[in-house]
Design a protein around this motif. Structure first.
Motif, mmCIF file in Angstrom:
data_model
loop_
_atom_site.group_PDB
_atom_site.id
_atom_site.type_symbol
_atom_site.label_atom_id
_atom_site.label_comp_id
_atom_site.label_asym_id
_atom_site.label_seq_id
_atom_site.Cartn_x
_atom_site.Cartn_y
_atom_site.Cartn_z
ATOM 1 N N GLY A 68 20.589 -28.652 13.152
ATOM 2 C CA GLY A 68 21.815 -29.437 12.874
ATOM 3 C C GLY A 68 21.940 -29.753 11.459
ATOM 4 N N ARG A 69 20.981 -29.829 10.571
ATOM 5 C CA ARG A 69 21.009 -30.228 9.247
ATOM 6 C C ARG A 69 21.750 -29.388 8.331
ATOM 7 N NH1 ARG A 69 19.872 -35.698 8.252
ATOM 8 N NH2 ARG A 69 18.686 -35.170 6.223
ATOM 9 N N ARG A 70 22.556 -29.727 7.488
ATOM 10 C CA ARG A 70 23.391 -29.017 6.741
ATOM 11 C C ARG A 70 22.581 -28.949 5.358
ATOM 12 N NH1 ARG A 70 28.422 -26.471 6.693
ATOM 13 N NH2 ARG A 70 29.576 -26.694 4.848
ATOM 14 N N VAL A 71 22.319 -28.030 4.831
ATOM 15 C CA VAL A 71 21.350 -27.590 3.796
ATOM 16 C C VAL A 71 22.200 -26.884 2.492
ATOM 17 C CG1 VAL A 71 19.186 -26.808 2.730
ATOM 18 C CG2 VAL A 71 19.366 -27.715 5.167
ATOM 19 N N ARG A 72 22.073 -27.402 1.291
ATOM 20 C CA ARG A 72 22.803 -26.766 0.257
ATOM 21 C C ARG A 72 21.507 -25.911 -0.497
ATOM 22 N NH1 ARG A 72 25.749 -29.236 -4.520
ATOM 23 N NH2 ARG A 72 26.567 -27.480 -6.048
ATOM 24 N N LEU A 73 21.613 -24.567 -0.784
ATOM 25 C CA LEU A 73 20.405 -23.841 -1.211
ATOM 26 C C LEU A 73 21.014 -23.483 -2.629
ATOM 27 C CD1 LEU A 73 19.665 -23.347 1.913
ATOM 28 C CD2 LEU A 73 18.934 -21.076 1.123
ATOM 29 N N ARG A 74 20.350 -23.774 -3.483
ATOM 30 C CA ARG A 74 20.615 -23.692 -5.175
ATOM 31 C C ARG A 74 19.524 -22.284 -5.268
ATOM 32 N NH1 ARG A 74 23.533 -27.394 -8.210
ATOM 33 N NH2 ARG A 74 23.388 -29.431 -7.063
ATOM 34 N N PRO A 84 32.553 -23.263 -9.066
ATOM 35 C CA PRO A 84 33.200 -23.188 -7.623
ATOM 36 C C PRO A 84 33.798 -21.727 -7.402
ATOM 37 C CG PRO A 84 34.360 -24.851 -8.693
ATOM 38 C CD PRO A 84 33.174 -24.466 -9.570
ATOM 39 N N VAL A 85 33.747 -21.558 -6.206
ATOM 40 C CA VAL A 85 34.379 -20.134 -5.668
ATOM 41 C C VAL A 85 35.192 -20.557 -4.430
ATOM 42 C CG1 VAL A 85 32.859 -18.638 -6.730
ATOM 43 C CG2 VAL A 85 32.570 -19.183 -4.446
ATOM 44 N N ARG A 86 36.222 -19.953 -3.938
ATOM 45 C CA ARG A 86 36.557 -19.958 -2.779
ATOM 46 C C ARG A 86 35.593 -19.496 -1.614
ATOM 47 N NH1 ARG A 86 42.608 -17.173 -3.270
ATOM 48 N NH2 ARG A 86 43.243 -18.442 -4.849
ATOM 49 N N PRO A 87 35.445 -20.724 -0.771
ATOM 50 C CA PRO A 87 34.232 -20.244 0.040
ATOM 51 C C PRO A 87 34.290 -19.038 1.045
ATOM 52 C CG PRO A 87 34.938 -22.785 0.064
ATOM 53 C CD PRO A 87 36.139 -21.958 -0.583
ATOM 54 N N GLU A 88 32.981 -18.540 0.763
ATOM 55 C CA GLU A 88 33.223 -17.149 1.672
ATOM 56 C C GLU A 88 31.809 -17.215 2.456
ATOM 57 O OE1 GLU A 88 34.678 -14.484 1.832
ATOM 58 O OE2 GLU A 88 36.443 -14.554 0.270
ATOM 59 N N ARG A 139 23.058 -16.955 -10.519
ATOM 60 C CA ARG A 139 22.641 -18.129 -9.380
ATOM 61 C C ARG A 139 23.639 -18.293 -8.471
ATOM 62 N NH1 ARG A 139 23.480 -18.186 -14.415
ATOM 63 N NH2 ARG A 139 24.581 -20.198 -14.731
ATOM 64 N N TYR A 140 23.394 -18.626 -7.193
ATOM 65 C CA TYR A 140 24.302 -18.891 -6.050
ATOM 66 C C TYR A 140 24.043 -20.015 -5.334
ATOM 67 C CZ TYR A 140 26.471 -14.180 -6.517
ATOM 68 O OH TYR A 140 27.177 -13.037 -7.092
ATOM 69 N N VAL A 196 29.070 -19.245 0.767
ATOM 70 C CA VAL A 196 29.107 -19.324 -0.520
ATOM 71 C C VAL A 196 30.018 -20.450 -1.232
ATOM 72 C CG1 VAL A 196 28.885 -17.810 -2.771
ATOM 73 C CG2 VAL A 196 28.315 -16.881 -0.550
ATOM 74 N N THR A 197 29.352 -21.072 -2.031
ATOM 75 C CA THR A 197 30.394 -22.246 -2.794
ATOM 76 C C THR A 197 30.429 -22.173 -4.171
ATOM 77 O OG1 THR A 197 28.531 -23.881 -2.735
ATOM 78 C CG2 THR A 197 29.727 -23.795 -0.625
ATOM 79 N N HIS A 198 29.469 -21.629 -4.724
ATOM 80 C CA HIS A 198 29.174 -21.506 -6.225
ATOM 81 C C HIS A 198 28.529 -20.326 -6.744
ATOM 82 C CE1 HIS A 198 29.716 -25.768 -5.466
ATOM 83 N NE2 HIS A 198 30.158 -25.943 -7.030
#
Length: 521
Positions: free
Chosen positions: A285-291, A319-323, A335-336, A312-314
């Motif tokens: 349930g944890r929300r993780v940001r991967l760089r 930033p991009v429109r989320p996909e 990088r993503y 995908v956020t960046h």
């Protein structure tokens, strides 16, 4: 050949170090052969003015970076003698907050000159770390302090810009945090991908020496210089035998043909081999940001997290429109940033070496259970696969519509037959780095048309700026250009100086697929 063999460019840079200031002065119209037209000085008044416009918090963040020879543990009993930043692989991440001034001192304990290039940042030109264009190389036993404002939040990284040192262990993430972070997440995981041979099958310098010999005619199959023709590479061992560094038969539909030049024994995720991976521990349930950073020298990766979809956020810090996707295609230098909500269990984060039939991996553990075998490839790798062409810039970072004031057509040329990769048929000359620049003027909207005349893909990188891909595409600094295609990139010329644009395949760039984009004085 010694593991510390010094390639031709390193020898040249050692000599240019003492003469670097004079070379720059000559190219700016001082003594020696005058440049026509005059080019901006990397340390000139316009550069200082551009830095002042960035403003900043006034807060300084100090970092110490030591380039040194080390033996690193890749896992599973595999060790490698290599060069690193600070003895770690990857190097320790440097973190700042947007607006802070980074004060980073690089100390060189290597037997050859080196530098640190801050990949993706629009920083002041004389801090870009590109000998001999913007600075003298940092000599063995010497040090240099980089000082610049990190004004744009995002995921970046740093590495040398000398020879093929990038294909050793000299790299680390640079994270510029947003003081007003709009994303909501619980944790962050920095993931660095890399293809690895140093200290295992030889050195990158030895690989480059073999590649420079080319493949010869190979019955017309090895040229890779016919527009739009993704000719298959002959399969089987390379001409120089089983110890060869040259990769044969690597093809990818996603990459439009030939997938790479170099045979790597390992593919790493955060410095670990696939059979003894890093384990990221969390909770369901944890929300993780991967760089995610591709620090490889010659490999694109198709990345997926088994049992999960990625949002995908960046890309390249913007930033991009989320996909929502199943997998990402990531070229060298790209990088993503993605968000993922973790499920309960043990899941492989798999980096498929595109077209090379090999993988790197890490594990995500949120509960009990056996780890999947290293041979398992998640089904997501064959799901919805996203690359930069599928993304759209977020509204707040899209460039305003404007007719370009200047267009540079940059043809990507060369091939494997002679290993003569170049821009517009002319290899970059490190002995005369300001010859034949792509000229721009401050305030212009500039269009770069990357026209791939080869049968191989190229990740093209621009220093000091972020361009928009096409009319509505993402803001990036590194973009994949497939064989036989043209990619149009627009940027605003607002950062005076002398900037490199080049293929981020370490070997293509080193033999000449580089050019200088220079502002008029």
């Amino acid at each position: 050949m010694s593991e510390f063999s010094i390639n031709r460019r390193s020898v040249l840079l050692a000599g240019l170090g003492a003469a670097g200031t004079g070379l720059l002065a000559a190219c700016s119209g001082g003594s020696g052969k005058p440049a026509a037209p005059l080019l901006a000085d990397p340390s000139g008044t316009p550069v200082a003015q551009a830095e002042a416009r960035r403003g900043g918090t006034g807060r300084e963040r100090a970092a110490t970076i030591t380039a040194t020879a080390d033996t690193v543990d890749l896992g599973g009993g595999t060790t490698a003698r290599t060069w690193t930043f600070g003895g770690a692989l990857p190097g320790k991440a440097v973190r700042t907050t947007a607006g802070d001034t980074l004060v980073a001192t690089l100390t060189n304990n290597l037997p050859v000159p080196t530098s640190a290039h801050w990949h993706g940042l629009a920083l002041r030109n004389d801090m870009d770390g590109v000998p001999p264009v913007t600075m003298e190389p940092v000599k063995p036993g010497g040090s240099f302090t980089y000082r610049f404002v990190t004004d744009r939040p995002g995921t970046y990284w740093f590495h040398p810009h000398v020879g093929v040192q990038l294909d050793r262990g000299l790299y680390a993430p640079l994270i510029v945090e947003d003081p007003n972070e709009p994303l909501g997440y619980d944790e962050e995981w920095v993931v660095v991908l890399d293809d690895w041979l140093d200290g295992v099958t030889g050195t990158p310098d030895q690989a480059l020496a073999e590649l420079r010999k080319g493949m010869g005619d190979m019955g017309g199959m090895g040229g890779h210089d016919m527009p739009g023709m993704a000719m298959p590479t002959p399969s089987g061992p390379a001409p120089s035998g089983p110890a060869s560094f040259m990769l044969m038969g690597a093809t990818s539909e996603l990459l439009g043909g030939d997938a790479g030049d170099v045979a790597y024994p390992h593919h790493l995720v955060n410095g670990r081999i696939a059979t003894d991976p890093e384990v990221y521990s969390s909770k369901p349930g944890r929300r993780v940001r991967l760089r995610i950073v591709n620090a490889g020298g010659d490999t694109a990766y198709r990345l997926a997290l088994g049992g999960h979809r990625l949002t995908v956020t960046h890309t390249d810090g913007f930033p991009v429109r989320p996909e929502e996707v199943d997998a990402l295609l990531i070229g060298m230098g790209e990088r993503y940033d993605v968000l993922v909500t973790l499920r309960d269990g043990v899941f492989p984060l798999t980096a498929l070496a595109e077209g090379k039939d090999a993988t790197g991996r890490a594990l995500v553990r949120t509960g009990g259970g056996e780890a999947p075998s290293a041979a398992i490839r998640p089904a997501e790798l064959n799901g919805r696969i996203l690359g930069a062409a599928d993304l759209r810039a977020a509204d707040e970072v899209r460039l305003p519509a404007r007719t370009p004031d200047r267009t540079h057509r940059i043809e990507l040329t060369g091939g494997m037959a002679k290993y003569d990769w170049a821009l517009n048929g002319r290899p970059f000359d490190m002995t005369d780095p300001t010859a034949n620049p792509f000229l721009v003027a401050d305030g212009e909207r500039v269009r770069l048309e990357f026209v791939n005349k080869t049968a191989m893909w190229h990740p093209m990188h621009l220093h000091g700026h972020t361009f928009q891909v096409g009319d509505r595409g993402p803001r990036k600094d590194t973009v994949i250009v497939l064989p036989g295609t043209t990619v149009t990139c627009d940027f605003d010329a607002d950062n005076p100086g002398r900037w490199m644009t080049h293929c981020h395949n370490a070997y293509h760039g080193e033999v000449g697929m580089m050019g200088l984009l220079a502002y008029r004085a």
